[in-house]
Design a protein around this motif. Structure first.
Motif, PDB file in Angstrom:
ATOM      1  N   GLY A 109       0.099  14.603  -5.367  1.00  0.00           N
ATOM      2  CA  GLY A 109       0.799  13.739  -4.304  1.00  0.00           C
ATOM      3  C   GLY A 109       0.687  14.122  -2.842  1.00  0.00           C
ATOM      4  N   LYS A 110      -0.068  15.227  -2.874  1.00  0.00           N
ATOM      5  CA  LYS A 110      -0.048  16.134  -1.611  1.00  0.00           C
ATOM      6  C   LYS A 110      -1.515  15.582  -0.456  1.00  0.00           C
ATOM      7  CE  LYS A 110       1.294  20.805  -2.490  1.00  0.00           C
ATOM      8  NZ  LYS A 110       0.960  22.119  -3.190  1.00  0.00           N
ATOM      9  N   ILE A 111      -1.540  14.201  -2.043  1.00  0.00           N
ATOM     10  CA  ILE A 111      -3.186  13.810  -0.603  1.00  0.00           C
ATOM     11  C   ILE A 111      -2.929  13.152   0.855  1.00  0.00           C
ATOM     12  CG2 ILE A 111      -3.641  11.719  -2.286  1.00  0.00           C
ATOM     13  CD1 ILE A 111      -6.585  13.990  -1.739  1.00  0.00           C
ATOM     14  N   LEU A 112      -1.760  12.354   0.404  1.00  0.00           N
ATOM     15  CA  LEU A 112      -0.953  11.293   1.197  1.00  0.00           C
ATOM     16  C   LEU A 112      -0.818  12.100   2.688  1.00  0.00           C
ATOM     17  CD1 LEU A 112       0.463   8.707  -1.138  1.00  0.00           C
ATOM     18  CD2 LEU A 112      -1.600   8.785   0.292  1.00  0.00           C
TER      19      LEU A 112
ATOM     20  N   GLU B 150       0.576  -1.053   0.179  1.00  0.00           N
ATOM     21  CA  GLU B 150       0.139   0.006  -0.021  1.00  0.00           C
ATOM     22  C   GLU B 150       0.747   1.635   0.123  1.00  0.00           C
ATOM     23  OE1 GLU B 150      -2.152   2.439   3.174  1.00  0.00           O
ATOM     24  OE2 GLU B 150      -2.722   0.164   3.417  1.00  0.00           O
ATOM     25  N   LYS B 151       1.678   0.618   0.284  1.00  0.00           N
ATOM     26  CA  LYS B 151       3.013   2.468   0.912  1.00  0.00           C
ATOM     27  C   LYS B 151       3.519   3.034  -0.281  1.00  0.00           C
ATOM     28  CE  LYS B 151       6.846   0.235   2.489  1.00  0.00           C
ATOM     29  NZ  LYS B 151       8.095   0.906   3.733  1.00  0.00           N
ATOM     30  N   TYR B 152       4.139   2.378  -1.484  1.00  0.00           N
ATOM     31  CA  TYR B 152       4.539   2.420  -2.794  1.00  0.00           C
ATOM     32  C   TYR B 152       2.840   2.479  -3.864  1.00  0.00           C
ATOM     33  CZ  TYR B 152       8.570   0.422  -0.790  1.00  0.00           C
ATOM     34  OH  TYR B 152       9.251   0.260  -0.034  1.00  0.00           O
ATOM     35  N   ARG B 153       1.752   1.535  -3.560  1.00  0.00           N
ATOM     36  CA  ARG B 153       0.323   1.703  -4.209  1.00  0.00           C
ATOM     37  C   ARG B 153       0.259   2.781  -4.277  1.00  0.00           C
ATOM     38  NH1 ARG B 153      -1.308  -2.800  -2.366  1.00  0.00           N
ATOM     39  NH2 ARG B 153      -3.275  -2.005  -0.853  1.00  0.00           N
ATOM     40  N   MET B 154       0.004   3.478  -3.184  1.00  0.00           N
ATOM     41  CA  MET B 154      -1.251   4.945  -3.340  1.00  0.00           C
ATOM     42  C   MET B 154      -0.607   6.199  -3.785  1.00  0.00           C
ATOM     43  SD  MET B 154      -4.244   3.952  -3.031  1.00  0.00           S
ATOM     44  CE  MET B 154      -5.165   5.503  -2.691  1.00  0.00           C
TER      45      MET B 154
ATOM     46  N   THR C 236      10.506   9.219  -2.534  1.00  0.00           N
ATOM     47  CA  THR C 236      10.847   8.250  -2.401  1.00  0.00           C
ATOM     48  C   THR C 236      10.304   7.048  -2.598  1.00  0.00           C
ATOM     49  OG1 THR C 236      12.734   9.561  -0.545  1.00  0.00           O
ATOM     50  CG2 THR C 236      12.631   6.467  -0.636  1.00  0.00           C
ATOM     51  N   ARG C 237       9.061   6.736  -2.006  1.00  0.00           N
ATOM     52  CA  ARG C 237       7.702   5.398  -1.931  1.00  0.00           C
ATOM     53  C   ARG C 237       7.988   6.043  -3.921  1.00  0.00           C
ATOM     54  NH1 ARG C 237       3.732   6.333   2.887  1.00  0.00           N
ATOM     55  NH2 ARG C 237       5.519   5.850   4.378  1.00  0.00           N
ATOM     56  N   LEU C 238       7.291   6.694  -4.376  1.00  0.00           N
ATOM     57  CA  LEU C 238       7.402   6.705  -6.044  1.00  0.00           C
ATOM     58  C   LEU C 238       8.516   6.027  -7.016  1.00  0.00           C
ATOM     59  CD1 LEU C 238       5.655  10.893  -6.703  1.00  0.00           C
ATOM     60  CD2 LEU C 238       4.973   7.432  -7.132  1.00  0.00           C
ATOM     61  N   ALA C 239      10.196   6.000  -6.256  1.00  0.00           N
ATOM     62  CA  ALA C 239      11.467   5.498  -7.250  1.00  0.00           C
ATOM     63  C   ALA C 239      11.054   4.406  -6.505  1.00  0.00           C
ATOM     64  CB  ALA C 239      12.703   6.500  -6.681  1.00  0.00           C
TER      65      ALA C 239
END
Length: 154
Positions: A125-128, A110-114, A137-140
């Motif tokens: 990106g700010k919604i999280l 989930e931390k990468y999926r969202m 970092t999580r996107l990468a």
């Protein structure tokens, strides 16, 4: 409080403009179209009940997505959801290549999926409510995991 005619028009516009984005966000968590549609209805019901004031369309979209994420998380924690086996169900009208990518995205933690979903599918990106560096970092890391799963897709 808005007049009924104003509220009706506002709600119709919101549903027309953002229902697909809300359903996609819910689907990212629930991995089931029917459950995502239920959450989408709940989100717009919450909009109708709360009638919050929004400064812009982006603020409205961010609110709707945040509510969808919260309701999806709550659904996952519910007793009914934890005792059932969700069936994987792809969103309709996707090409085989898009289905493959979606399947890989949904298999991520989930931390990468969202972040991947919100960045690529919703442009937010700010919604999280995470530090921008954390989102990056999580996107990468999520991209790297996807690359190893599916390779380069044209």
């Amino acid at each position: 409080m808005k007049k009924p005619s104003e509220l009706n028009g506002f709600l119709q516009d919101a549903v027309a403009n953002y229902s697909k984005a809300v359903a996609r966000a819910a689907f990212t968590y629930l991995k089931n179209t029917a459950d995502a549609e239920d959450i989408t209805q709940e989100v717009f019901l919450a909009l109708l009940e709360k009638q919050p004031h929004f400064e812009s369309d982006e603020h409205l979209k961010a609110w709707l997505l945040r509510v969808a994420i919260n309701k999806s998380k709550n659904a996952i924690k519910s007793g009914w959801f934890t005792r059932t086996q969700p069936l994987y169900e792809a969103l309709p009208a996707l090409s085989p290549q898009e289905n493959e990518v979606l399947s890989c995205v949904l298999s991520l933690d989930e931390k990468y999926r969202m972040p991947i979903h919100l960045f690529y599918y919703e442009g937010i990106g700010k919604i999280l409510k995470l530090n921008p560096a954390t989102v990056g970092t999580r996107l990468a890391r999520g991209r790297a995991l996807l690359k190893t799963m599916i390779g380069n897709i044209d």
